[in-house]
Design a protein around this motif. Structure first.
Motif, PDB file in Angstrom:
ATOM      1  N   GLN A  57      54.490  60.727  21.023  1.00 11.13           N
ATOM      2  CA  GLN A  57      53.909  62.044  20.774  1.00 11.13           C
ATOM      3  C   GLN A  57      53.590  62.760  22.081  1.00 11.13           C
ATOM      4  OE1 GLN A  57      50.343  62.100  18.383  1.00 11.13           O
ATOM      5  NE2 GLN A  57      50.557  64.260  17.880  1.00 11.13           N
ATOM      6  N   LEU A  58      53.046  62.049  23.050  1.00 11.97           N
ATOM      7  CA  LEU A  58      52.753  62.666  24.344  1.00 11.97           C
ATOM      8  C   LEU A  58      54.027  63.160  25.019  1.00 11.97           C
ATOM      9  CD1 LEU A  58      50.069  60.207  25.776  1.00 11.97           C
ATOM     10  CD2 LEU A  58      49.736  62.652  25.402  1.00 11.97           C
ATOM     11  N   VAL A  99      45.782  66.282  18.501  1.00  8.77           N
ATOM     12  CA  VAL A  99      44.753  65.361  18.019  1.00  8.77           C
ATOM     13  C   VAL A  99      44.828  65.207  16.498  1.00  8.77           C
ATOM     14  CG1 VAL A  99      42.257  65.081  17.730  1.00  8.77           C
ATOM     15  CG2 VAL A  99      43.202  65.705  19.964  1.00  8.77           C
ATOM     16  N   LEU A 100      44.990  66.308  15.779  1.00 10.39           N
ATOM     17  CA  LEU A 100      45.016  66.250  14.315  1.00 10.39           C
ATOM     18  C   LEU A 100      46.193  65.425  13.807  1.00 10.39           C
ATOM     19  CD1 LEU A 100      44.025  69.924  13.467  1.00 10.39           C
ATOM     20  CD2 LEU A 100      42.745  67.877  12.815  1.00 10.39           C
ATOM     21  N   TYR A 101      47.376  65.661  14.338  1.00 12.06           N
ATOM     22  CA  TYR A 101      48.537  64.885  13.901  1.00 12.06           C
ATOM     23  C   TYR A 101      48.413  63.422  14.318  1.00 12.06           C
ATOM     24  CZ  TYR A 101      51.408  68.767  12.171  1.00 12.06           C
ATOM     25  OH  TYR A 101      51.908  69.805  11.423  1.00 12.06           O
ATOM     26  N   SER A 102      47.858  63.171  15.497  1.00 13.89           N
ATOM     27  CA  SER A 102      47.688  61.794  15.962  1.00 13.89           C
ATOM     28  C   SER A 102      46.697  61.037  15.079  1.00 13.89           C
ATOM     29  CB  SER A 102      47.209  61.787  17.414  1.00 13.89           C
ATOM     30  OG  SER A 102      47.063  60.462  17.890  1.00 13.89           O
ATOM     31  N   LEU A 103      45.567  61.674  14.769  1.00 14.50           N
ATOM     32  CA  LEU A 103      44.572  61.026  13.912  1.00 14.50           C
ATOM     33  C   LEU A 103      45.123  60.805  12.501  1.00 14.50           C
ATOM     34  CD1 LEU A 103      41.310  62.893  14.969  1.00 14.50           C
ATOM     35  CD2 LEU A 103      41.912  60.523  15.447  1.00 14.50           C
ATOM     36  N   THR A 104      45.957  61.725  12.035  1.00 11.35           N
ATOM     37  CA  THR A 104      46.557  61.561  10.711  1.00 11.35           C
ATOM     38  C   THR A 104      47.436  60.326  10.675  1.00 11.35           C
ATOM     39  OG1 THR A 104      46.523  63.945  10.310  1.00 11.35           O
ATOM     40  CG2 THR A 104      48.025  62.636   8.967  1.00 11.35           C
ATOM     41  N   PHE A 105      48.254  60.144  11.712  1.00 11.35           N
ATOM     42  CA  PHE A 105      49.091  58.944  11.756  1.00 11.35           C
ATOM     43  C   PHE A 105      48.237  57.685  11.800  1.00 11.35           C
ATOM     44  CE2 PHE A 105      50.986  55.550  14.287  1.00 11.35           C
ATOM     45  CZ  PHE A 105      52.120  55.279  13.535  1.00 11.35           C
TER      46      PHE A 105
END
Length: 369
Positions: A328-329, A285-291
């Protein structure tokens, strides 16, 4: 004008991100002996007991270096993290989960700093909603051009309908609807031009003026909270620029809520699958939200350009979101193409749901407080 609160937010975000990162690299020239902090014997660049560098810098140059690193979080790891975050997010997330962490910026640190940086960039570019700066005469001339173009397009659509071309009636209806709206806007601008200057200083015919009038006339219905909260929201909407400012500030201050709000939905997609923990989903979640923050920041700044380039950016941004989620998934959880595809579709729905809940919460916290 640059928002001073947003600028302060960038510094705060950078310092927080730097504070939660462990020091890496060399400490400089080694001074053998004992640690200046805990007194333990030392044999390398760092104390084996407390981790402090054995060489303690005392130069002004090093103080500036620490400031740059603390605020900007500028070291070699960012250049290894960002390319993977954008081009191969599955590998980045998987390697962090597997313990390969010294080479990358931690997901929490890069998320915090990116969120603050995003709102600083948007503030520098004029905010999430641009303030109307054109005069009424300029807006009338621009709207007249739009009306003339739409009338030409409508004439062509009428000819196509008469010729019996397939799909012509749908295009005709769409153009006629757009023309009606543009003509209404033109009438409102001409009425504003003929009227007296507004006492609140807003530009007649601007969206701010229209919003303020709707709030004062009771034409806005708030379906959130009790009567007291609704009155507070309407009071802030009567000053639209202040309402937008409060909304922006509340959004970046509470952006961290997106993480706990998203985690349960990601867990739902893997609840029956062994080998994955809540920590793994949190890193995802953190890396996805960062992107998403980086993408939104880039689109917000570059989207100020006019012409075909702005339209191209919109298309690229729309396609980039599901493509990044899919990559990512698939890479993080080792999924097949089919498994990653249906989870991507489900995750897009979850994102819409979380965004709606977050928007409602921000309105209540920012405008209803």
């Amino acid at each position: 004008m640059v928002d001073i609160d947003a600028a302060g937010g960038v510094a705060t975000g950078g310092l927080i991100a730097g504070a939660i990162e462990k020091p890496t690299g060399k400490a400089g020239e080694h001074h053998p002996g004992t640690c200046s902090d805990c007194g333990e014997p030392t044999t390398g660049n760092f104390c084996a007991n407390c981790g402090q560098p054995t060489h303690v810098h005392r130069s002004l140059l090093h103080l500036g270096e620490e400031l740059l690193h603390g605020v900007m979080h500028f070291d070699a790891r960012i250049w290894r993290t960002l390319p993977l975050l954008i081009g191969n997010p599955g590998r980045l997330t998987r390697e962090w989960i597997q313990g390969k962490r010294t080479r990358y910026v931690s997901p929490l640190a890069i998320f915090l700093f990116t969120i603050f940086l995003m709102f600083f960039a948007l503030s520098y570019a004029g905010g999430l909603v641009p303030t109307e700066t054109r005069s009424v005469d300029e807006r009338i001339a621009s709207t007249e051009t739009v009306v003339a173009n739409l009338r030409t397009q409508l004439a062509e659509a009428d000819a196509n309908v008469a010729a019996g071309e397939p799909g012509a009636q749908g295009a005709q209806a769409g153009i006629r609807s757009g023309l009606t709206a543009a003509e209404g806007q033109l009438r409102a601008l001409r009425e504003a031009q003929a009227g007296e200057p507004r006492g609140d200083g807003l530009i007649p015919g601007s969206w701010q003026a229209n919003m303020a009038d709707m709030a004062h006339n009771g034409n806005i219905r708030i379906g959130l909270g009790d009567k007291k909260m609704q009155d507070k929201i309407l009071h802030k909407l009567a000053n639209p620029d202040l309402a937008v400012y409060k909304f922006q500030q509340t959004t970046y201050k509470f952006a961290f809520l997106l993480v706990p709000m998203s985690l349960p939905f990601v867990w739902l997609m893997f609840g029956w699958k062994r080998g994955f923990t809540w920590y793994d989903h949190g890193v995802f979640v953190l890396y996805s939200l960062t992107f998403m923050a980086i993408l939104f920041m880039a689109l917000g700044v570059l989207g100020r350009m006019s012409g075909w380039f702005a339209g191209l950016l919109g298309v690229v941004g729309t396609l980039a979101v599901p493509a990044h989620m899919f990559a990512q998934l698939k890479g993080t959880y080792g999924l097949s193409i089919f498994s990653a595809l249906w989870r991507t579709a489900l995750l897009l729905f979850f994102c819409l749901l979380v965004s709606t809940l977050f928007f409602v919460a921000i309105v209540a916290l920012g405008l209803g407080a």
